[in-house]
Design a protein around this motif. Sequence first.
Motif, PDB file in Angstrom:
ATOM      1  N   ALA A  57      16.511   1.954  -7.365  1.00  0.00           N
ATOM      2  CA  ALA A  57      15.078   2.274  -7.314  1.00  0.00           C
ATOM      3  C   ALA A  57      14.300   1.225  -8.105  1.00  0.00           C
ATOM      4  O   ALA A  57      14.823   0.622  -9.041  1.00  0.00           O
ATOM      5  N   PRO A  58      13.051   1.000  -7.740  1.00  0.00           N
ATOM      6  CA  PRO A  58      12.240   0.039  -8.497  1.00  0.00           C
ATOM      7  C   PRO A  58      12.021   0.531  -9.930  1.00  0.00           C
ATOM      8  O   PRO A  58      12.039   1.740 -10.186  1.00  0.00           O
ATOM      9  N   SER A  59      11.799  -0.407 -10.826  1.00  0.00           N
ATOM     10  CA  SER A  59      11.507  -0.058 -12.210  1.00  0.00           C
ATOM     11  C   SER A  59      10.232   0.779 -12.268  1.00  0.00           C
ATOM     12  O   SER A  59       9.388   0.729 -11.363  1.00  0.00           O
ATOM     13  N   THR A  60      10.101   1.533 -13.343  1.00  0.00           N
ATOM     14  CA  THR A  60       8.890   2.337 -13.526  1.00  0.00           C
ATOM     15  C   THR A  60       7.657   1.438 -13.531  1.00  0.00           C
ATOM     16  O   THR A  60       6.636   1.768 -12.921  1.00  0.00           O
ATOM     17  N   LEU A  62       7.185  -1.506 -12.024  1.00  0.00           N
ATOM     18  CA  LEU A  62       6.877  -1.967 -10.668  1.00  0.00           C
ATOM     19  C   LEU A  62       6.338  -0.819  -9.822  1.00  0.00           C
ATOM     20  O   LEU A  62       5.360  -0.988  -9.084  1.00  0.00           O
ATOM     21  N   ARG A  63       6.942   0.337  -9.937  1.00  0.00           N
ATOM     22  CA  ARG A  63       6.498   1.504  -9.165  1.00  0.00           C
ATOM     23  C   ARG A  63       5.054   1.855  -9.489  1.00  0.00           C
ATOM     24  O   ARG A  63       4.248   2.104  -8.588  1.00  0.00           O
ATOM     25  N   PHE A  76       5.128  -6.182  -3.404  1.00  0.00           N
ATOM     26  CA  PHE A  76       6.056  -5.185  -3.949  1.00  0.00           C
ATOM     27  C   PHE A  76       7.473  -5.472  -3.463  1.00  0.00           C
ATOM     28  O   PHE A  76       8.421  -5.480  -4.251  1.00  0.00           O
ATOM     29  N   ALA A  77       7.636  -5.700  -2.162  1.00  0.00           N
ATOM     30  CA  ALA A  77       8.957  -5.947  -1.586  1.00  0.00           C
ATOM     31  C   ALA A  77       9.586  -7.194  -2.211  1.00  0.00           C
ATOM     32  O   ALA A  77      10.780  -7.199  -2.522  1.00  0.00           O
ATOM     33  N   ARG A  78       8.777  -8.243  -2.422  1.00  0.00           N
ATOM     34  CA  ARG A  78       9.291  -9.468  -3.037  1.00  0.00           C
ATOM     35  C   ARG A  78       9.770  -9.188  -4.463  1.00  0.00           C
ATOM     36  O   ARG A  78      10.875  -9.561  -4.843  1.00  0.00           O
ATOM     37  N   ARG A  79       8.927  -8.517  -5.243  1.00  0.00           N
ATOM     38  CA  ARG A  79       9.288  -8.204  -6.640  1.00  0.00           C
ATOM     39  C   ARG A  79      10.492  -7.258  -6.701  1.00  0.00           C
ATOM     40  O   ARG A  79      11.362  -7.403  -7.568  1.00  0.00           O
TER      41      ARG A  79
END
Length: 159
Positions: A57-60, A62-63, A76-79
């Motif tokens: 899951a993405p980091s908090t 990034l989310r 978002f997808a790139r990161r």
Amino acid sequence: MSGKKSSAESSSHMVRVRRIYDEAQTSDGPRILVDRVWPRGVSKDKAELDDWVKDVAPSTELRKWYSHDPEKFDEFARRFREELKSDEAEQALDELRELAQKGTLTLLTAAKRDDISQATVLAEILNDGKKTSGRKASGKTTGTTKSGSKKASSKKDSE
């Protein structure tokens, strides 16, 4: 012998994306939650999960930055792909790859729009780069097979 895969090998698995709020289907295969936090209003029994893999899951941070803003999805997808290069994420992604190689795998998310979620990015990775869409505008859930053909269910969101 040529290095090309046979058509049987190239269509042997499908990773699809569904919302955790959708009713489980027998065609789902293993159902894996790929959100970092537990979805609101869903009991563990009702979820019918096989596993909850938080490490993909993405980091908090990034989310929260993303906030499911469609305008930010590409960035978002790139990161997110960068975050997936961590040891923990790579190990979890390998586990998902193993499940996907055995047949259909369903990645679950609580996102209102699963087509712009981390689950969609993960499914694309697991489907060897093939674009994987979640819900279409009609509310149908779709999955894209490795060979690129689409399958759809007529389940509409219950929310």
